[in-house]
Motif scaffolding. Structure first.
Motif, PDB file in Angstrom:
ATOM      1  N   HIS A   1       0.849  -1.176   0.000  1.00 19.90           N
ATOM      2  CA  HIS A   1       0.000   0.000   0.000  1.00 19.90           C
ATOM      3  C   HIS A   1       0.897   1.243   0.000  1.00 19.90           C
ATOM      4  N   ARG A   2       0.337   2.353  -0.441  1.00 20.97           N
ATOM      5  CA  ARG A   2       1.135   3.585  -0.523  1.00 20.97           C
ATOM      6  C   ARG A   2       0.434   4.729   0.197  1.00 20.97           C
ATOM      7  N   ALA A   3       1.206   5.503   0.938  1.00 20.12           N
ATOM      8  CA  ALA A   3       0.697   6.708   1.589  1.00 20.12           C
ATOM      9  C   ALA A   3       1.648   7.853   1.269  1.00 20.12           C
ATOM     10  N   VAL A   4       1.094   9.009   0.965  1.00 15.69           N
ATOM     11  CA  VAL A   4       1.898  10.182   0.613  1.00 15.69           C
ATOM     12  C   VAL A   4       1.535  11.320   1.553  1.00 15.69           C
TER      13      VAL A   4
ATOM     14  N   ILE B   1       6.925   9.616   0.666  1.00 14.78           N
ATOM     15  CA  ILE B   1       6.136   8.443   0.275  1.00 14.78           C
ATOM     16  C   ILE B   1       6.462   7.295   1.216  1.00 14.78           C
ATOM     17  N   VAL B   2       5.430   6.670   1.731  1.00 15.81           N
ATOM     18  CA  VAL B   2       5.612   5.507   2.604  1.00 15.81           C
ATOM     19  C   VAL B   2       4.952   4.305   1.933  1.00 15.81           C
ATOM     20  N   LEU B   3       5.740   3.288   1.685  1.00 25.36           N
ATOM     21  CA  LEU B   3       5.236   2.028   1.128  1.00 25.36           C
ATOM     22  C   LEU B   3       5.119   1.025   2.267  1.00 25.36           C
ATOM     23  N   VAL B   4       3.936   0.469   2.432  1.00 23.71           N
ATOM     24  CA  VAL B   4       3.685  -0.475   3.525  1.00 23.71           C
ATOM     25  C   VAL B   4       3.332  -1.827   2.927  1.00 23.71           C
TER      26      VAL B   4
ATOM     27  N   ILE C   1       9.168   8.468 -11.861  1.00 19.87           N
ATOM     28  CA  ILE C   1       8.155   9.523 -11.766  1.00 19.87           C
ATOM     29  C   ILE C   1       8.513  10.571 -10.725  1.00 19.87           C
ATOM     30  N   VAL C   2       8.918  10.133  -9.536  1.00 18.26           N
ATOM     31  CA  VAL C   2       9.259  11.051  -8.443  1.00 18.26           C
ATOM     32  C   VAL C   2      10.711  10.806  -8.031  1.00 18.26           C
ATOM     33  N   VAL C   3      11.558  11.747  -8.345  1.00 18.60           N
ATOM     34  CA  VAL C   3      12.986  11.575  -8.075  1.00 18.60           C
ATOM     35  C   VAL C   3      13.444  12.429  -6.901  1.00 18.60           C
ATOM     36  N   ASP C   4      12.620  13.394  -6.480  1.00 18.37           N
ATOM     37  CA  ASP C   4      13.028  14.324  -5.435  1.00 18.37           C
ATOM     38  C   ASP C   4      12.201  14.177  -4.162  1.00 18.37           C
ATOM     39  N   VAL C   5      11.558  13.022  -4.007  1.00 18.54           N
ATOM     40  CA  VAL C   5      10.716  12.776  -2.844  1.00 18.54           C
ATOM     41  C   VAL C   5      11.261  11.581  -2.066  1.00 18.54           C
ATOM     42  N   PRO C   6      11.500  11.731  -0.764  1.00 22.30           N
ATOM     43  CA  PRO C   6      12.004  10.587   0.022  1.00 22.30           C
ATOM     44  C   PRO C   6      10.987   9.452   0.071  1.00 22.30           C
ATOM     45  N   VAL C   7      11.482   8.236   0.008  1.00 20.80           N
ATOM     46  CA  VAL C   7      10.624   7.047   0.033  1.00 20.80           C
ATOM     47  C   VAL C   7      11.003   6.186   1.232  1.00 20.80           C
ATOM     48  N   HIS C   8      10.035   5.867   2.061  1.00 19.01           N
ATOM     49  CA  HIS C   8      10.232   5.003   3.229  1.00 19.01           C
ATOM     50  C   HIS C   8       9.455   3.710   3.004  1.00 19.01           C
ATOM     51  N   ASP C   9       9.959   2.622   3.521  1.00 24.02           N
ATOM     52  CA  ASP C   9       9.220   1.365   3.394  1.00 24.02           C
ATOM     53  C   ASP C   9       9.062   0.703   4.754  1.00 24.02           C
ATOM     54  N   ILE C  10       7.910   0.093   4.934  1.00 28.48           N
ATOM     55  CA  ILE C  10       7.566  -0.597   6.178  1.00 28.48           C
ATOM     56  C   ILE C  10       7.016  -1.967   5.825  1.00 28.48           C
ATOM     57  N   ILE C  11       7.525  -2.987   6.496  1.00 29.98           N
ATOM     58  CA  ILE C  11       6.970  -4.335   6.359  1.00 29.98           C
ATOM     59  C   ILE C  11       6.242  -4.667   7.650  1.00 29.98           C
ATOM     60  N   VAL C  12       4.970  -4.961   7.548  1.00 28.35           N
ATOM     61  CA  VAL C  12       4.155  -5.228   8.730  1.00 28.35           C
ATOM     62  C   VAL C  12       4.419  -6.639   9.238  1.00 28.35           C
ATOM     63  N   GLY C  13       4.704  -6.745  10.515  1.00 31.15           N
ATOM     64  CA  GLY C  13       4.956  -8.057  11.105  1.00 31.15           C
ATOM     65  C   GLY C  13       5.627  -7.918  12.452  1.00 31.15           C
TER      66      GLY C  13
END
Length: 232
Positions: free
Chosen positions: A123-126, A131-134, A156-168
């Motif tokens: 899932h994605r949240a902005v 950007i946070v990818l979960v 598409i987005v090169v200047d936006v920080p991207v964080h990722d989270i794995i639920v568990g």
């Protein structure tokens, strides 16, 4: 004026019914919630009443104690109800998406931007943190989905920080009940216009999702198709 009073009167039973339903749901997962709430209320009221007798103001402190007892019970009930809700959602497909939908104002959530045939999903949240990818599902497979989604977004987005989270509950993962607090702790590095621009670019990427492999059979309960996605 009369219409407003009628609307308030009609709304109150709805609120009371919702509280009653929440209590029933909580009690199924937490059988001691009634005793705990009663204990909190009695102790809080008793302490203030005792202080009132000591300082010769039992009525004033009694009223204050009653109000604060009710407030303490509401706070404790809210926390235990939230804990019970997370306990019921734990391990259910789409649980992370439900949490993201309630992160708070300033976040735009898009459920199921990536999914495989094993029903592992991202899932994605902005928001102002970027950007946070979960991801939820098998950790090893989810890592591949996250990497592929990051690569796709990099065009598409090169200047936006991207964080990722794995639920568990494993090492390096975030428990479902802590996903919201983890996201809210991320540093805010984007201004409002930048968030809007990032969302616009990501929406334009929606057509790319039409080729995403989807699991056979019905979608998990509570899951929505990503924008631009098509069932085949």
């Amino acid at each position: 004026m009369a219409r407003k009073e009628n609307a308030d009167t009609a709304a109150n039973p709805g609120r009371l019914k919702q509280i009653a339903l929440t209590y029933k749901m909580t009690r199924k997962a937490d059988s001691k919630v009634g005793l705990v709430l009663a204990g909190v209320g009695i102790v809080t009221f008793g302490v203030f009443l005792a202080i009132g007798f000591l300082i010769n103001h039992p009525i004033y402190l009694g009223i204050l104690g009653f109000i604060l007892a009710f407030l303490a019970m509401a706070i404790v009930f809210g926390r235990r109800a939230e804990r019970a809700a997370f306990g019921q959602m734990e391990g259910q497909p789409g649980a992370a998406a439900a949490v993201l939908e309630n992160v708070g104002r300033g976040w735009t959530t898009t459920p199921a931007v990536a999914m495989n045939r094993s029903q592992d999903v991202v899932h994605r949240a902005v928001g102002k943190a970027g950007i946070v990818l979960v991801g939820e599902g098998n950790p090893n497979r989810v890592k591949g989905l996250l990497a592929a989604e990051k690569k796709r977004m990099a065009r598409i987005v090169v200047d936006v920080p991207v964080h990722d989270i794995i639920v568990g509950d494993g090492e390096g993962q975030v428990p479902l009940k802590k996903v919201r607090t983890t996201m809210l702790k991320l540093p805010r590095v984007l201004a409002g216009p930048q968030v809007t621009a990032a969302n616009d670019r990501l929406r334009a990427m929606g057509d790319l999702m039409s080729n995403m492999p989807l699991p056979k059979g019905p979608m998990p309960k509570g899951m929505r198709m990503p924008r631009g996605g098509k069932m085949r």
